[in-house]
Design an enzyme around this catalytic site. Structure first.
Site, PDB file in Angstrom:
ATOM      1  CG  ASP A   1      16.301   6.082  10.928  1.00 31.05           C
ATOM      2  OD1 ASP A   1      15.177   6.384  10.508  1.00 31.05           O
ATOM      3  OD2 ASP A   1      17.019   5.226  10.396  1.00 31.05           O
ATOM      4  CD  GLU A  34      24.464  10.440  13.657  1.00 33.16           C
ATOM      5  OE1 GLU A  34      23.784   9.958  14.562  1.00 33.16           O
ATOM      6  OE2 GLU A  34      24.541   9.916  12.542  1.00 33.16           O
ATOM      7  CG  ASP A  35      19.753   9.497  16.710  1.00 38.07           C
ATOM      8  OD1 ASP A  35      20.396   9.385  15.649  1.00 38.07           O
ATOM      9  OD2 ASP A  35      18.974   8.614  17.125  1.00 38.07           O
ATOM     10  NE  ARG A  42      17.763  -3.215   6.717  1.00 33.76           N
ATOM     11  CZ  ARG A  42      17.289  -3.159   5.475  1.00 33.76           C
ATOM     12  NH1 ARG A  42      17.006  -4.260   4.818  1.00 33.76           N
ATOM     13  NH2 ARG A  42      17.088  -1.996   4.878  1.00 33.76           N
ATOM     14  CG  ASN A  80      14.076   1.140   4.687  1.00 36.32           C
ATOM     15  OD1 ASN A  80      13.709   0.575   3.656  1.00 36.32           O
ATOM     16  ND2 ASN A  80      14.468   0.471   5.760  1.00 36.32           N
ATOM     17  CB  THR A 101      12.370   6.150  11.939  1.00 37.09           C
ATOM     18  OG1 THR A 101      13.437   7.056  11.748  1.00 37.09           O
ATOM     19  CG2 THR A 101      11.258   6.445  10.962  1.00 37.09           C
ATOM     20  CE  LYS A 126      18.279   5.441  19.904  1.00 40.99           C
ATOM     21  NZ  LYS A 126      18.035   6.512  20.875  1.00 40.99           N
ATOM     22  N   GLY A 127      22.247   4.214  14.459  1.00 41.05           N
ATOM     23  CA  GLY A 127      23.210   4.657  13.454  1.00 41.05           C
ATOM     24  C   GLY A 127      23.999   3.526  12.824  1.00 41.05           C
ATOM     25  CE  LYS A 180      25.388   7.749  10.026  1.00 44.46           C
ATOM     26  NZ  LYS A 180      24.079   8.274  10.456  1.00 44.46           N
ATOM     27  CB  SER A 205      20.478   8.379   6.740  1.00 45.61           C
ATOM     28  OG  SER A 205      19.844   7.232   7.241  1.00 45.61           O
ATOM     29  CB  ALA A 206      23.328   4.044   8.749  1.00 43.61           C
ATOM     30  CB  SER A 207      18.139   4.317   6.983  1.00 49.02           C
ATOM     31  OG  SER A 207      17.006   3.618   6.531  1.00 49.02           O
TER      32      SER A 207
END
Ligand code: B16
Ligand code: MG
Length: 219
Positions: free
Chosen positions: A11, A169-170, A49, A118, A17, A45-46, A145, A114-116
């Site tokens: 993401d 990474e963003d 949830r 999804n 996303t 971010k990162g 993270k 990714s942490a997602s």
């Protein structure tokens, strides 16, 4: 030829996303009567949830029962999924394919970190699922993270020593995770936000083939 492990966040790095997470969290927060700013979003971010919702409730001084917490998590994800349902290749961020293709050509191992939860679904939507040698996402880790678990697992799966890995990474949390894993951290975004990264680029169009070649050959 030197081999490095190149690990990509999803993401905000491969696809945009991050803007959908923002919209879904903002709606949830506002519905609960909590203000939600871009600055607060930056801190999510990162972040997983669960941790994101904990932070929002904390900012609003609200506490929820376990069931109500779970309901809000589901609501956020349903809302988020409605945005990503129609995603296609055109939502891949600028010059990401150029970088992936070059590294693949140079036989460099590639991973997603990714942490997602999804992540796999999104990669399939944008036809990048087969572009990675390893995929580690929110379904494979227990620590969010800035804990380095996700990147260390990716390195392990690629069979590359963490110090030989590079992370794109963003997020602030993701850059911190990469640094803790002793990897080279490359921030994608604003220099003042991602100042802890070893290098920062606005997006992949700023990353030259020369720079990638130097990274591969760096001792
Ligand atoms: P989900 P990344 C992270 O993905 C997002 O940056 C973060 O905003 C989100 O809360 C987290 O994934 C969990 O995502 O709700 O889809 O499981 O940047 O690590 O690829
Ligand atoms: Mg990200």
């Amino acid at each position: 030829m030197n081999k490095r492990g190149f690990i990509f966040d999803l993401d905000g790095v491969i696809v945009d996303t991050a803007k959908y997470h923002f919209l879904a969290w903002k709606k949830l927060a506002n519905d609960l009567g909590i203000d939600f700013t871009e600055h607060q979003n930056e801190q999510l971010k990162g972040v997983s949830r669960v941790k994101s919702l904990e932070k929002i409730l904390d900012w609003g001084g609200i506490s929820l029962s376990e069931d109500a917490f779970q309901d809000q998590m589901n609501k956020k994800n349903t809302d988020y999924l409605s945005y990503i349902e129609t995603m296609k290749e055109d939502e891949i961020l600028v010059d990401v394919p150029k970088v992936l293709d070059y590294l693949k050509n140079e036989k460099q191992p590639l991973a997603l970190g990714s942490a997602s939860k999804n992540a796999r679904k999104i990669l399939k939507k944008v036809s990048l699922y087969d572009s990675f040698d390893a995929i580690v996402d929110g379904t494979n880790v227990t620590k969010a993270k800035p804990d380095p678990e996700v990147f260390l697992k990716a390195a392990e799966e690629l069979e590359i020593h963490p110090e030989q890995c590079v992370v794109f990474e963003d997020s602030i949390a993701g850059v911190q995770a990469a640094n803790k894993a002793n990897m080279i951290s490359i921030g994608i975004g604003e220099q003042d936000v991602l100042s802890e990264a070893d290098f920062v680029f606005k997006d992949f169009s700023e990353i030259s083939i020369d720079f990638l070649t130097q990274l591969i050959n760096k001792q």
